[in-house]
Design a protein around this motif. Sequence first.
Motif, PDB file in Angstrom:
ATOM      1  N   ILE A  14       0.816  -1.266  -0.026  1.00 36.52           N
ATOM      2  CA  ILE A  14      -0.017   0.093  -0.020  1.00 36.52           C
ATOM      3  C   ILE A  14       0.763   1.454  -0.119  1.00 36.52           C
ATOM      4  O   ILE A  14       0.851   1.968  -0.760  1.00 36.52           O
ATOM      5  CB  ILE A  14      -0.908  -0.031   1.262  1.00 36.52           C
ATOM      6  CG1 ILE A  14      -2.006  -1.138   1.096  1.00 36.52           C
ATOM      7  CG2 ILE A  14      -1.557   1.504   1.374  1.00 36.52           C
ATOM      8  CD1 ILE A  14      -2.724  -1.141   2.200  1.00 36.52           C
ATOM      9  N   ILE A  19     -11.105  -1.894  -1.130  1.00 33.27           N
ATOM     10  CA  ILE A  19     -10.416  -1.339   0.044  1.00 33.27           C
ATOM     11  C   ILE A  19     -11.138  -1.572   1.435  1.00 33.27           C
ATOM     12  O   ILE A  19     -10.367  -1.989   2.313  1.00 33.27           O
ATOM     13  CB  ILE A  19     -10.102   0.154  -0.091  1.00 33.27           C
ATOM     14  CG1 ILE A  19      -9.324   0.541  -1.477  1.00 33.27           C
ATOM     15  CG2 ILE A  19      -9.530   0.737   0.963  1.00 33.27           C
ATOM     16  CD1 ILE A  19      -9.047   1.989  -1.754  1.00 33.27           C
ATOM     17  N   THR A  72      -9.429  -3.809   4.352  1.00 32.46           N
ATOM     18  CA  THR A  72      -9.366  -3.321   5.529  1.00 32.46           C
ATOM     19  C   THR A  72     -10.053  -4.597   6.713  1.00 32.46           C
ATOM     20  O   THR A  72      -9.357  -4.644   7.731  1.00 32.46           O
ATOM     21  CB  THR A  72     -10.097  -2.284   5.836  1.00 32.46           C
ATOM     22  OG1 THR A  72      -9.515  -1.023   4.689  1.00 32.46           O
ATOM     23  CG2 THR A  72      -9.952  -1.539   7.228  1.00 32.46           C
ATOM     24  N   ILE A 123      -4.890  -4.810  -4.354  1.00 29.81           N
ATOM     25  CA  ILE A 123      -5.738  -4.993  -3.285  1.00 29.81           C
ATOM     26  C   ILE A 123      -5.935  -6.735  -3.434  1.00 29.81           C
ATOM     27  O   ILE A 123      -5.862  -7.229  -2.272  1.00 29.81           O
ATOM     28  CB  ILE A 123      -6.968  -4.545  -3.860  1.00 29.81           C
ATOM     29  CG1 ILE A 123      -7.203  -2.750  -3.669  1.00 29.81           C
ATOM     30  CG2 ILE A 123      -8.133  -4.969  -3.014  1.00 29.81           C
ATOM     31  CD1 ILE A 123      -8.179  -2.182  -4.219  1.00 29.81           C
ATOM     32  N   ASN A 133      -3.088  -8.174  -1.249  1.00 30.61           N
ATOM     33  CA  ASN A 133      -2.937  -8.005   0.096  1.00 30.61           C
ATOM     34  C   ASN A 133      -4.127  -9.008   0.668  1.00 30.61           C
ATOM     35  O   ASN A 133      -3.967  -9.711   1.843  1.00 30.61           O
ATOM     36  CB  ASN A 133      -3.461  -6.666   0.359  1.00 30.61           C
ATOM     37  CG  ASN A 133      -2.096  -5.512   0.699  1.00 30.61           C
ATOM     38  OD1 ASN A 133      -1.142  -6.096  -0.044  1.00 30.61           O
ATOM     39  ND2 ASN A 133      -2.458  -4.591   1.123  1.00 30.61           N
ATOM     40  N   CYS A 143      -4.338   0.832   5.294  1.00 33.10           N
ATOM     41  CA  CYS A 143      -5.796   0.735   4.419  1.00 33.10           C
ATOM     42  C   CYS A 143      -6.626   1.757   4.637  1.00 33.10           C
ATOM     43  O   CYS A 143      -7.378   2.321   3.413  1.00 33.10           O
ATOM     44  CB  CYS A 143      -6.442  -0.516   4.941  1.00 33.10           C
ATOM     45  SG  CYS A 143      -5.593  -2.273   4.740  1.00 33.10           S
TER      46      CYS A 143
END
Length: 320
Positions: free
Chosen positions: A83, A107, A111, A241, A244, A278
Amino acid sequence: MHIAIELVLLVIGFVMLIKGADWFVDGASALASKFGISHLVIGLTIVAMGTSAPEAAVSITAALSGNADISVGNVVGSNILNILIILGLTAMIIPIPFDKASVRIGIPFMTGITVLFLILGLDGVIGRFDAFLLLCVFGIYLGYLFWETKKHRDELADDDSEIPVMSLGKAAFFIVLGLVLIVWGSDITVDAASDIATTLGMSKRFIGLTIVALGTSLPELVTSVVAARKGNASMAVGNIIGSNIFNILFVIGLSGIIVPIHFATAFQKDSLFAILACIILFICSAGDHKLNRKEGAVLLITYAAYFMFITGNLNIPGLF
């Protein structure tokens, strides 16, 4: 002399990881494009999983060899790097537009699963039930992406991005060769990093959060910058994205199924910072749905602050 040899092996391992991931992504992307899968979904799945393959290989190998601090540190450190450093550097080179789906769904979901990861680790271990839960969420995520594939099946016709054109045989060869280099390179990387940590008195947590995390995140950096420069922002954003999400749900999930993973108390702070990263990304991209050079600088400065924080708590040579 011993450290010099291990450093050389570490570099060799990183080169194998990066080149292996590069060939894997080229082959998998070419294969996916032949079946009419949109580049948005390719970024979230094929490219994301391909560029996350080094993290997966390193973390699973580390868990199996009893180096859980490298396993968890690699995932948390890579997600923070993805990020703050990768999107930050990419935005400094060229502004990155975000589609509404990434801001409203991608996102927040990233998170949410980072928060879930922290909650599961509060008792000091990611056990097999925790890992099974992560894999179940990963299955739901893949189901959502399958729906997205059907929804955006016509996007390839209007996409100007460059995906390698290969025969099915060549694509399969690149995929297999890439995976071989990734797995082999991960063994070399974990062994070398562990030896360096032991020799210098550094903790494996620090090595996982920094050196190994940076090395295994290089494929994401190269892929995102190249994709953005070629005008394929959806693949660049989807890559980060997706990577992660893949790192937490699949890499930690699979590692935890194989062997329960110790979650050191110190990783709680690192996970909180991953959540903060995030949130900062969401704030930076939610306004005009674009990450420009100013926002890119904010991400880079945030990582610099994080690095100063973790090193500020160290007593050289102990490093954690």
